[in-house]
Design a protein around this motif. Sequence first.
Motif, short mmCIF file in Angstrom:
data_model
loop_
_atom_site.label_atom_id
_atom_site.label_comp_id
_atom_site.label_asym_id
_atom_site.label_seq_id
_atom_site.Cartn_x
_atom_site.Cartn_y
_atom_site.Cartn_z
N THR A 165 0.84 -1.05 -0.02
CA THR A 165 -0.02 0.01 0.09
C THR A 165 1.09 1.29 0.04
O THR A 165 1.57 1.68 1.01
CB THR A 165 -0.92 -0.01 1.22
N GLU A 166 1.28 1.77 -1.05
CA GLU A 166 2.16 2.72 -1.22
C GLU A 166 1.84 3.64 -2.61
O GLU A 166 1.20 3.38 -3.64
CB GLU A 166 3.51 2.24 -1.67
N GLN A 167 2.26 4.92 -2.44
CA GLN A 167 2.00 5.80 -3.61
C GLN A 167 2.57 5.35 -4.85
O GLN A 167 3.65 4.58 -5.08
CB GLN A 167 2.81 7.29 -3.25
N HIS A 168 1.78 5.71 -5.82
CA HIS A 168 2.11 5.22 -7.29
C HIS A 168 1.93 6.52 -8.28
O HIS A 168 1.22 6.40 -9.19
CB HIS A 168 1.25 3.94 -7.75
N GLY A 169 2.69 7.66 -7.85
CA GLY A 169 2.34 8.77 -8.44
C GLY A 169 1.02 9.43 -8.41
O GLY A 169 0.11 8.88 -7.68
N PRO A 170 0.68 10.49 -9.12
CA PRO A 170 -0.65 11.10 -8.82
C PRO A 170 -1.79 10.41 -9.66
O PRO A 170 -2.81 10.93 -9.66
CB PRO A 170 -0.28 12.59 -9.31
N PHE B 35 5.46 10.29 1.27
CA PHE B 35 4.33 10.35 0.53
C PHE B 35 3.01 9.76 1.24
O PHE B 35 2.87 8.81 1.63
CB PHE B 35 4.14 9.68 -0.60
N PRO B 36 2.06 11.00 1.36
CA PRO B 36 0.86 10.69 2.22
C PRO B 36 0.10 9.26 1.50
O PRO B 36 0.01 9.28 0.34
CB PRO B 36 0.01 11.66 1.92
N GLY B 37 -0.52 8.60 2.48
CA GLY B 37 -1.22 7.26 1.64
C GLY B 37 -0.33 6.03 1.84
O GLY B 37 -0.91 4.91 2.15
N THR B 38 1.05 6.24 1.85
CA THR B 38 1.82 4.94 1.87
C THR B 38 1.79 4.39 3.38
O THR B 38 1.75 5.18 4.53
CB THR B 38 3.45 5.34 1.73
N VAL B 39 1.51 2.96 3.34
CA VAL B 39 1.39 2.47 4.50
C VAL B 39 2.50 1.11 4.53
O VAL B 39 2.18 0.18 3.63
CB VAL B 39 0.02 1.73 5.16
N SER B 40 3.58 1.20 5.38
CA SER B 40 4.67 0.30 5.27
C SER B 40 4.65 -0.44 6.92
O SER B 40 4.59 0.19 7.76
CB SER B 40 6.00 0.96 5.17
#
Length: 243
Positions: free
Chosen positions: A27-32, A74-79
Amino acid sequence: MAAHVLADAVWPAVPSGALVLVPVGSTEQHGPHLPLDTDTVVARAVVQRTADALPGSWVAPPITYGASGEHAHFPGTVSIGHEALCAVVVELTRSLSLWAGRVVFVNGHGGNTAALDTALGLLRAEGHDIAWTGCGTPGGDAHAGRTETSLMLHLDPERVRLDAAVAGDTRPVADLLPDLVAHGVRAVSPTGVLGDPAGACAEEGRRTMDAMVSAAIRRIGGWTVDDRGRLADPARRPEAVRP
């Protein structure tokens, strides 16, 4: 033949000794322009289509959180990090091994590689009949570029925001790696894109998915496993790794 989906089953329908395929995503950023679960969507699709071609195999629910520390800014990323992911893979395997036969983890996120190597090395030393393989494609760009955008246009086009797509750092991963390791993705690409989504299309995504599935089927069928639990592909050189 359609694959068996573990989450849809009742326990008396689940046989002992079955091959189980486990998608591993992030669950991680993949650009806009791409959703945060892109890696999970890709891994799950590879598993589903691979299982369709392997009679008697079962599709396990995906691991949706991975080791995504390089995207942490980056907001939204959950690691959950390497240690936690390693522990999850170890405990899942020990539980699955109470009834399953072979277990294959199919990984959609390059950042999970170290955890999978560590976990499967330990588990194979314990005697578990397991392995892992990735979803990388030779020649594909690194992250949220043309390759992943094409895959998502094929798999889930309504969730792709092409109007927001922008190019990121297009240098090869090998050139970016020192900065990525030291400072994370945002230090080299403020948009989070490593590559260029321009030219992405669903047909290209379909061809890429077909190649991923064919490779997974070959690797599982050949069952040549190294000491880190990686399945070898007899037909191709080692795959590219995507951050």
